[in-house]
Design an enzyme around this catalytic site. Structure first.
Site, PDB file in Angstrom:
ATOM      1  N   ASP A  61      -5.696   3.742  -2.537  1.00  0.00           N
ATOM      2  CA  ASP A  61      -5.483   2.314  -2.333  1.00  0.00           C
ATOM      3  C   ASP A  61      -4.377   1.868  -3.281  1.00  0.00           C
ATOM      4  OD1 ASP A  61      -7.875   2.831  -0.961  1.00  0.00           O
ATOM      5  OD2 ASP A  61      -8.681   0.842  -1.405  1.00  0.00           O
TER       6      ASP A  61
ATOM      7  N   LYS B 286      -4.708  -3.604   3.638  1.00  0.00           N
ATOM      8  CA  LYS B 286      -5.866  -4.141   2.914  1.00  0.00           C
ATOM      9  C   LYS B 286      -5.495  -5.488   2.316  1.00  0.00           C
ATOM     10  CE  LYS B 286      -8.662  -2.907  -1.179  1.00  0.00           C
ATOM     11  NZ  LYS B 286      -8.922  -1.845  -2.184  1.00  0.00           N
TER      12      LYS B 286
ATOM     13  N   LYS C 253      -8.684  -3.201   6.078  1.00  0.00           N
ATOM     14  CA  LYS C 253      -9.720  -3.318   5.055  1.00  0.00           C
ATOM     15  C   LYS C 253      -9.655  -4.692   4.382  1.00  0.00           C
ATOM     16  CE  LYS C 253     -11.423  -1.301   0.707  1.00  0.00           C
ATOM     17  NZ  LYS C 253     -11.286  -0.193  -0.280  1.00  0.00           N
TER      18      LYS C 253
END
Length: 300
Positions: free
Chosen positions: A137, A200, A236
């Site tokens: 991430d 995300k 996400k």
């Protein structure tokens, strides 16, 4: 398509229209059998996360144990999708989660600020992958983005994607710092163009974190790219999604925007550790008719 052409095709955002569509998602009626299915699906999409300066190896081990054993009386429950930790904790998580199907994710690229030399962030990414991270991430350079240096942001994502090797890359836009929905859409298009496997919303360290409005804009960017190229990108939302009712609204929005194909942990995740306990409470209630105290479930 070049980055400039991609950005030239970025559509304007009707903020009022986005708010109206989001409001409609909360009015959908969910039958009891469908609700149980939705609760279990949401549980399987969670990235259990610990990203604190006080993290210890023991805390990470406890979190990994919870990922594998969500509720002793309901062994048929799915596992969560992943455990997300700092790079220094990847080896611990990898050892605890081997052979159980739960992925190890690591934040990287000087999370959460991204304020470091790109070469250092790339080394951090490679180190996390070497230690066993299956997902990375990363955070984008929001200052560069807000200054209009879109090529730099694209290039850094490309470089980190290359450093990931076989690991999947989730690109964190930190939407709470992007100021407008137009910027959220533009950053989404840049990340997708640069090769993100997921986009995300947030680090969870900035408010506002995930909202349904920014998530809808990002889902529409994924939809438009899929319709144009056939490439599938995951999503996400992270931060602030703490109860089952909201999680189910996100799943309704996901289905109505992208379709059933995205209703899988392979393509949708919740970055919301506190959500797991509320989902477990609701699942037990649906199964037994009785609420258990939140104290019954582990915090880690």
């Amino acid at each position: 398509m070049s980055l400039s052409a991609t950005l030239a095709n970025t559509p304007p955002i009707d903020s009022v229209g986005v708010a109206e569509r989001v409001a409609r998602f909360s009015t959908r009626s969910i039958k009891k059998s469908s609700k149980m299915e939705a609760l279990k699906l949401a549980l399987s999409m969670i990235d259990l996360t610990t990203l604190e300066g006080k993290d210890t190896e023991d805390k990470v081990r406890r979190l990994c144990y919870k990922a594998r054993h969500l509720h002793v009386d309901l062994p048929e429950l799915p596992t969560v999708a992943a455990v997300c930790v700092y790079p220094t904790m990847v080896k611990v998580a990898r050892e605890e989660l081997k052979d159980c199907g739960v992925q190890v994710a690591a934040v990287a690229t000087s999370f959460p600020s991204g304020q470091d030399d790109l070469s250092l962030r790339i080394r951090q990414t490679k180190g996390a992958v070497r230690d066993g991270a299956q997902e990375i991430d990363m955070v984008i350079s929001r200052g560069r983005f807000l200054a209009g240096d879109y090529q730099y942001v694209s290039d850094e994502i490309v470089a980190v994607k290359e450093a990931c090797g076989e690991a999947h890359l989730k690109v964190i836009l930190e939407t709470g710092e992007l100021q407008t929905l137009e910027n959220v859409r533009k950053a989404s298009d840049i990340a997708i163009h640069a090769g993100a496997d997921f986009i995300k919303t947030s680090t969870g360290k900035v408010q506002p974190a995930a909202t349904m409005e920014v998530t809808l804009v990002m889902l529409e960017a994924i939809r438009d790219h899929f319709q144009e190229t056939g490439k599938i990108v995951g999503m996400k939302p992270a931060g602030g999604i703490s109860n089952s009712k909201i999680a189910i609204r996100y799943l309704v929005m996901l289905r109505e925007t992208l379709g059933n194909r995205w209703l899988t942990p392979d393509l949708f995740r919740f970055g919301a550790s506190s959500l797991a306990n509320d989902l477990l409470m609701q699942i037990v209630k649906q199964s037994s008719g009785v609420y258990q105290s939140s104290n019954y479930f582990s915090l880690d």
